[in-house]
Enzyme design. Structure first.
Site, PDB file in Angstrom:
ATOM      1  N   HIS A  11     -15.084  40.328  21.914  1.00  0.00           N
ATOM      2  CA  HIS A  11     -16.016  40.468  23.034  1.00  0.00           C
ATOM      3  C   HIS A  11     -17.068  41.547  22.764  1.00  0.00           C
ATOM      4  O   HIS A  11     -18.240  41.365  23.051  1.00  0.00           O
ATOM      5  CB  HIS A  11     -15.221  40.811  24.298  1.00  0.00           C
ATOM      6  N   HIS A  49     -18.126  35.095  32.190  1.00  0.00           N
ATOM      7  CA  HIS A  49     -17.003  35.776  32.832  1.00  0.00           C
ATOM      8  C   HIS A  49     -15.909  34.752  33.066  1.00  0.00           C
ATOM      9  O   HIS A  49     -15.393  34.597  34.168  1.00  0.00           O
ATOM     10  CB  HIS A  49     -17.443  36.465  34.133  1.00  0.00           C
TER      11      HIS A  49
END
Lengths: 106, 254, 760
Positions: free
Chosen positions: C42, C88
């Site tokens: 990430h 998300h």
């Protein structure tokens, strides 16, 4: 001393509660056929300093009338307890009011 | 009214509108911009201000003041500026509350009733139709009675509630200024977007100087945004003001 | 230290060994946490970095390309557009409301930390089949979360896309894009420059929420994921609203040297990245960080993902001014450390060093070149021949079924929950055109407003069948959507959603998609200026379709010339620009009507695509068109239906017969096609333009009435297919507008009230 007030704010009888209606329907579909009505309200916990329980109650009721409830559509109910008792109930050691976080739960 | 010289003075200066900024207001820029587009002079008023004198009209804009936590408008009504706005209104000053601004006026007791969540429990943003129920107010004087306006709504708590007694009073005093209707002006349940009592979209106080409305007239004053019906509200204010529209003159409804 | 704690944190054994080697010692627990977050996929992009280099990232207009919080392009007049998209997905799978809400909060911070006022949000969402109750719960929660946060903060959600496909059932995609507008002179960057400058933490207090969210995003979802709920952060849009205003004020004041959002991996990533960009170091004292909870460890403070926080680097004599501005907005701004010249990220707790790592090493995660292998399924899927399917008897029924399928049906149920008008810039609202259009108040003049056009696009099914082709189509379609409103593409931000890159088949999908996008970008001349990669989108071994979502912004010199999709005037001619071929693979027709996801995705001729778009854009700017609508999912028939419904008027269509089956003719998803309508008097000029651009051009009908009637002319050589029939006509579709509209407009609402999904 420190007191804990539990405040419940509910819609007055006769005022349509759309959230309550949705939950009624959901519970019915889940098989809870015995449910007659659901009313949704708000619950708040307030930690406050006061001389005694009646004093704490008077202050919290004033808070309710001024801010926490809208008298046009809502009723409120207040319970007052010593803070330490609350801590004991929650099973946490009563350290300097730590478990008594002030806040407004939605 | 003897206003010759007064008129001259006014023709030289612009109507001055104050737009209040509460923490969490988000239509403050839009109201400011719309007022300017309509040829008014606009100025921001910070929520901590204690003096709002010198304005011809105060707008409480839409948004989520204080996050609308607890209840929409419940916290904002205790801002210092609201004391000043209340005094301003008591002296007859024009106050326009739009959306969250309307909710604040209700919480502050400047208008009767309360707001609840929309009956479908969802935020609703779309252009709806309004029928002008009272064209005799400073906010609707440029409209014709019964005129249908297309104005956007954008709210989650616009379901107006008032008890039957209060409703009778509102109706008796012609305090209901706007009702939700269909494109032809028929006030029907299908045209009621949020479940408001009696399709009420906007009301005025008995004195006729404080108006609250859920729809957003500031969102439709320019052709580029697809609609201009919001101009009627601002044009009404300008008309009232240019006619010497003092607050003592011609405000009272009765 | 317990047994191999790095594994719990998501680091591989060889990565741990490398850390020990670099450090020359065993890392402390806090250091290990910092490494695991910074070297997670990430934050570190370790599996994607080398592939992403394929994207073109420059143009005359690009002021800031990838590598910052967001990309920036010049839109003239001293103004710039800032854009970024982010995923998300995993937080939303676990707690849809807060997951989506905090996604909005994060992407907004990426924009305003650059100094830009956020002016628009877009979202690209994917869920499983909408008849599934769990899917309804996720869908409802995500939409409410986006609405809850975006509406409150007062940034309009102006466009988006929603698809419902089985592979997203347990791993929904929630991709959010934000666009900001700013003066080019006010660009702020995330750099910790100037040794001795103060490091300030701004905004909300730090709690234990979201610890290790970055790592959470970098593993697959399993049954245990629900237990990780505490890792999901809670958003406070009210605080963020104050943060926007206060940050824009300090940036404009010139008091800040650098500023960055605390996103994934919180204080760790923001401080480390700022120092690494500036080539400096930083020393911070954790006891100074305002905290919401007692007894937090250094590890927890460094990795907390509490929302609505920022880091700013400020010259020492400006600290008081910054503090003052924040105080006026009711926010904390606290000095927690200073910039150093030694390149080290030094973290202290009450004076004692708890972590000390070279910032550059943390910021530069190891780069992997994973193995890529073409999945066996591809050949199998390509072998499928749509011609083997039976032809339908009743085309009315087929069309009704297609327009009622939730992926095609109106998204009104979604966008009416979003405030898409706040800030009074939205000239083209959701549902009326192929892209949203916002006027830019700072540019143009009343009556001649300058606008920006925005869209997000991707058809995951095409990418599943052929990731290269599917990704290239995503770029082409986004650009086509802009052409339909008359806008010129400026730049792309992307959100690349894939499965586990450590599996060769998954990595191949990623690589092919990037290649496809990059080639399309080059051909169409559109740079990629920011983006996000989201891997590990798998739940219990099932991967999502490869989904490289393209967010695109374009420029409109005059908003008044914007073209919308609805037919306007009775009697207008309807023209199809572009050619229809038998492109049935991966189509909605195959999926919805025949239950088949197979074949080859539509062919894409980027030359032809670019010509069709130029032709449509020219025609729009000359004011020739009444409407323009791209042919996408469901093909020509669905595009015509949407133009009829949007315009509230019917159409009579007569298609020239070809050797194609009639179902192919109506529902093929051939690329590079736009349906336009125009007054008859403009026909000659449009035809001239089409000839000039070399674009296939066919008059297919006329606007009018209250029905959509589609016929095929059997027999060739007719000169005016819209005229009375001298030829044999076969009527395929004849449906009333009201019936079409009801099916299309209410489908999603019907699904959502069916068995009421209030709570699960």
């Amino acid at each position: 001393m420190l007191w804990k007030a539990r405040v419940r704010v509910t819609l007055k009888n006769g005022i349509l509660d759309p959230q309550g209606k949705v939950l009624e329907g959901s519970l019915d579909r889940l098989g809870y056929k015995e449910v007659r009505e659901v009313r949704v309200g708000k619950y708040m916990e307030i930690a406050l300093e006061a001389e005694d329980a009646p004093g704490a109650r008077a202050r919290v009721e004033e808070m309710c009338r001024r801010l926490l409830a809208n008298p046009v559509i809502e009723n409120f109910a207040v319970d007052i307890e010593p803070c330490d008792a609350m801590a004991a109930m929650a099973g946490t050691p009563g350290t300097s009011g730590a478990p008594c976080a002030t806040g407004v739960a939605r | 009214m003897s206003g010759g010289s007064g008129m001259d003075m006014k023709s030289m200066k612009k109507m001055k509108v104050g737009v209040v900024i509460f923490p969490g207001s988000n239509c403050d820029h839009d109201c400011y911009h719309a007022a300017q587009v309509m040829g008014m002079e606009a100025e921001y008023i910070w929520h901590a201000a204690r003096d709002v004198s010198g304005f011809d009209c105060i707008i409480l804009p839409g948004g989520f003041s204080y996050g609308d936590y607890l209840r929409a408008g419940a916290v904002a009504r205790f801002s210092p500026v609201m004391e000043a706005v209340t005094k301003f209104a008591e002296r007859g000053g024009l106050v326009l509350g739009i959306c969250n601004g309307f909710q604040i006026l209700l919480e502050a007791g400047l208008l009767p009733g309360a707001m609840m969540r929309n009956r479908n429990l969802k935020f609703i943003c779309k252009t709806i139709h309004l029928r002008v129920e009272n064209a005799g107010t400073p906010f609707t004087g440029a409209c014709t009675p019964g005129q249908v306006l297309a104005v956007p709504i954008a709210h989650g708590e616009g379901n107006y509630y008032i008890d039957p007694e209060g409703l009778r009073e509102l109706n008796a005093n012609k305090q209901v200024v706007f009702r939700y209707c269909d494109s032809h002006g028929a006030v029907t349940d299908e045209a009621n977007p949020n479940g408001s009592c009696d399709n009420i979209a906007g009301i005025i106080n008995r004195e006729g100087n404080v108006l609250g409305m859920m729809p957003h007239p500031e969102r439709c004053v320019e052709r580029v945004l697809g609609g201009e019906d919001g101009r009627f509200v601002f044009a009404s204010l300008l008309k009232h003001w240019s006619q010497g529209g003092g607050c003592d003159a011609g405000c009272a409804l009765a | 230290m317990q047994d191999a704690p790095w594994r719990e944190m998501g680091l591989k054994d060889h990565e741990y060994e490398r850390i020990v080697e670099i450090m020359g010692r065993e890392p402390t627990y806090t250091e290990l946490g910092m490494f695991s977050a910074m070297w997670s996929e990430h934050c570190g992009y370790k599996h994607s970095k080398s592939t992403l280099k394929l994207f073109p990232t420059k143009s005359e207009r690009v002021l800031q390309g990838p590598g910052e919080n967001a990309g920036i392009v010049d839109i003239g007049g001293g103004m710039a557009l800032v854009m970024k998209m982010e995923s998300h997905n995993h937080p939303s799978a676990i707690e849809p409301y807060q997951g989506a809400a905090t996604g909005i909060g994060g992407i907004l911070r990426d924009i305003f930390t650059m100094g830009a006022r956020p002016v628009a949000l877009l979202d690209s969402l994917r869920f499983g089949d909408l008849s599934n109750d769990k899917v309804k719960y996720l869908f409802d929660g995500v939409v409410s979360g986006i609405a809850g946060y975006g509406n409150c903060i007062g940034v309009p959600t102006v466009a988006g896309e929603v698809y419902f496909e089985e592979p997203y059932t347990r791993n929904p995609l929630v991709n959010v894009m934000c666009v900001g507008i700013m003066k080019t002179s006010e660009i702020a960057r995330g750099v910790a420059a100037g040794v001795g400058n103060a490091v300030m933490v701004i905004g909300s207090k730090t709690g234990r929420d979201g610890i290790h969210g970055a790592t959470f995003a970098s593993v697959e979802l399993d049954e245990r994921s629900e237990e990780r709920r505490p890792a999901v952060q809670v958003g406070d849009p009210f605080t963020e609203k104050l943060l926007v205003e206060a940050c824009l004020e300090i940036i404009r004041s010139g008091y800040v040297v650098g500023i960055q959002d605390m996103g994934a991996a919180g204080l760790t990533s923001s401080t480390v990245e700022m120092a690494a960009r500036a080539g400096t170091g930083m020393e911070i004292e954790l006891s100074l960080v305002p905290r919401r909870e007692e007894g937090m460890t250094p590890y927890e403070i460094m990795l907390s993902e509490s929302q609505e926080r920022m880091v700013a680097v400020v010259e020492p004599d400006k600290v008081d001014k910054v503090r003052e501005i924040f105080a006026r907005w009711g926010l904390d701004a606290v000095v927690v450390g200073h910039v150093t010249g030694d390149g080290l990220m030094r973290v202290k707790e009450n004076g004692k060093v708890v972590a000390e790592i070279p910032a550059k090493i943390l910021a530069e995660a190891p780069v992997y070149n994973p193995e890529a292998r073409r999945p066996a399924r591809i050949d199998e899927l390509h072998a499928f021949d749509p011609a083997t399917l039976p032809e339908p008897q009743d085309y009315d029924e087929v069309l009704m079924e297609l327009i009622s399928s939730p992926s095609i049906a109106s998204k009104e149920w979604v966008y009416e929950q979003y405030d898409y008008m706040v800030r009074t810039n939205t000239a083209i609202v959701p549902g009326v055109a192929d892209a949203a259009v916002l006027r830019v108040k700072e540019l143009g003049t009343p009556g001649h407003e300058v606008g920006i056009a925005l869209t997000v696009d991707c058809q995951g099914r095409y990418c599943y069948l052929d990731p290269y082709q599917g990704a290239a189509i995503a770029v082409a379609e986004a650009s086509r959507n802009l052409a339909c409103v008359g806008a010129e593409p400026l730049a792309i931000t992307d959100c690349l959603n894939f499965g586990n890159p450590e599996k060769p088949e998954m990595f191949w999908e990623f690589q092919e998609s990037v290649k496809g996008m990059a080639d399309a970008c080059r051909k169409l001349g559109i740079p990629v200026i920011s983006g996000n990669v989201s891997f590990y989108n798998e739940a219990e071994g099932v991967a999502i379709y490869p989904t490289p979502v393209v967010g695109m912004a374009g420029l409109l010199p005059d908003v008044g010339l914007t073209v919308t999709q609805g037919f306007k005037t009775e009697g207008d001619l309807i023209v199809l620009l572009g050619a229809t071929g038998p492109d049935m693979g991966g189509s909605d027709y195959l999926k919805v009507i025949h239950g088949v996801v197979a074949g080859r995705p539509p062919r894409l001729d980027l030359e032809a695509e670019s010509r069709v778009q130029a032709c449509c854009r020219d025609a729009a700017r000359r004011g020739l068109l009444s409407s323009a609508h791209d042919c996408a999912e469901g093909g020509l028939a669905v595009a015509l239906t949407e133009s009829c419904i949007s315009g509230g008027v019917g159409a009579h269509i007569a298609l020239r017969d070809s050797d194609m089956r009639h179902d192919f003719l109506l529902f093929s998803e051939s690329q590079g096609r736009i349906v336009v309508s125009l007054p008859e008097k403009n026909l000659g000029e449009l035809e001239g333009l089409a000839r000039h651009h070399g674009v296939p051009f066919e008059v297919i009908g006329r606007v009018g009435g209250a029905r959509l009637v589609m016929r095929v002319v059997e027999g060739a050589g007719n000169s005016d297919p819209a005229g009375p029939g001298r030829f044999q006509m076969r009527r395929l579709i004849d449906l009333g507008l009201r019936e079409l509209e009801r099916a299309w407009r209410t489908s999603i609402a019907r699904h959502m009230t069916d068995g009421e999904s209030g709570s699960i």
